[in-house]
Write an enzyme that holds these catalytic residues in place. Structure first.
Site, PDB file in Angstrom:
ATOM      1  N   ASP A  49       0.827  -1.209   0.000  1.00 31.38           N
ATOM      2  CA  ASP A  49       0.000   0.000   0.000  1.00 31.38           C
ATOM      3  C   ASP A  49       0.867   1.267   0.000  1.00 31.38           C
ATOM      4  OD1 ASP A  49      -2.049  -1.806   0.299  1.00 31.38           O
ATOM      5  OD2 ASP A  49      -2.948  -0.813   2.035  1.00 31.38           O
TER       6      ASP A  49
ATOM      7  N   HIS B  91      -6.023   3.048  -3.932  1.00 35.12           N
ATOM      8  CA  HIS B  91      -5.965   3.250  -2.471  1.00 35.12           C
ATOM      9  C   HIS B  91      -6.173   4.740  -2.126  1.00 35.12           C
ATOM     10  CE1 HIS B  91      -5.122   2.295   1.636  1.00 35.12           C
ATOM     11  NE2 HIS B  91      -3.874   2.733   1.663  1.00 35.12           N
TER      12      HIS B  91
ATOM     13  N   HIS C 223      -4.984  10.043   0.474  1.00 35.05           N
ATOM     14  CA  HIS C 223      -4.635   9.214   1.630  1.00 35.05           C
ATOM     15  C   HIS C 223      -4.366  10.075   2.856  1.00 35.05           C
ATOM     16  CE1 HIS C 223      -2.367   6.111   3.925  1.00 35.05           C
ATOM     17  NE2 HIS C 223      -3.023   5.264   3.201  1.00 35.05           N
TER      18      HIS C 223
ATOM     19  N   HIS D 192       3.926  -1.909   3.207  1.00 34.86           N
ATOM     20  CA  HIS D 192       3.992  -0.611   2.525  1.00 34.86           C
ATOM     21  C   HIS D 192       5.320  -0.445   1.797  1.00 34.86           C
ATOM     22  CE1 HIS D 192       0.993  -0.262   5.683  1.00 34.86           C
ATOM     23  NE2 HIS D 192       0.412   0.649   4.926  1.00 34.86           N
TER      24      HIS D 192
HETATM   25 ZN   LIG Z   1      -2.680   3.169   3.273  1.00 35.54          ZN
END
Ligand SMILES: [Zn+2]
Length: 216
Positions: free
Chosen positions: A9, A62, A66, A164
């Site tokens: 992510d 995503h 964010h 991540h």
């Molecule tokens: Zn995230």
């Protein structure tokens, strides 16, 4: 532990994602990258998403910025700006299921994930909502997340792990994690466990309502 699906992510990141892709290629692990719109709006980020797709990984959405979980942003214009704009940027790199992962703000599940407007937007747009069942908090523990992840996934038949591709140093341990899973008898696959997919191609397949904020 039997099966493990790996997802990355918040990238792509020019200083991190190439190394992640190298490890995935070397180890033969297929994965999904949940990218941020603001990062693939940059040509360098876009090229990394293109490389990941060309190497067989899935590219997924995503959000654009964010910054705030969408359940805390009830505005009617937010889903288009955060979800639609990112999907447009992903363009032809997108998987046909249009996978989208809400920003959890530290990995928590709950009604903060989506506003009613965002939930309706995902359903109407034929998106697939992809949650998770293992968050080893690699951003907070870059050198220790592998052990946390192994513990979290040990009891799961099909783990969906969130890490991540960010410049924290955590991805230096990615290959050690992959080797550890295999040494423990686990196998990598790319598809998502049913229990982590409450909406598939716009159709409710699980407890999607648990991800949606109550209307004010
Ligand atoms: Zn995230």
């Amino acid at each position: 532990m039997r099966d493990v699906t790996l997802t990355f992510d918040n990238g792509p990141e020019p200083d991190v994602t190439p190394g992640v892709l190298d490890v995935l290629a070397r180890t033969g692990v297929p994965a999904t990258f949940f990218v941020l719109g603001k990062k693939i709006a940059d040509p360098a980020g876009r090229r990394l998403a293109e490389r990941a797709a060309a190497e067989g990984h899935w590219i997924a959405n995503h959000t654009y910025s964010h910054e705030t979980p969408l359940g805390l942003l009830p505005g009617a214009d937010v889903p288009g700006a955060e979800i639609g704009r990112t999907q447009d940027l992903i363009g032809g790199l997108a998987h046909a299921d249009k996978p989208f992962r809400p920003f959890g703000g530290g990995g928590a599940l709950g009604p903060h994930l989506l506003s009613r407007a965002a939930a309706d937007y995902l359903a109407a747009g034929g998106y697939t909502c992809v949650l998770w069942n293992a968050v080893p908090r690699d951003w907070a523990d870059p050198d220790g997340w592998v052990e946390t992840a192994m513990e979290q996934i040990s009891a799961l038949d099909h783990a969906l792990v969130v890490v991540h591709d960010l410049p924290t140093g955590a991805m230096a341990h990615l290959e050690r994690f992959i080797d550890g899973v295999r040494a423990a008898g686990g196998a990598f696959r790319r598809d998502f466990p049913e229990a982590c997919v409450p909406l598939r191609r716009g159709r409710i397949t699980g407890d999607f309502a648990a991800c949606v904020a109550e209307a004010a």
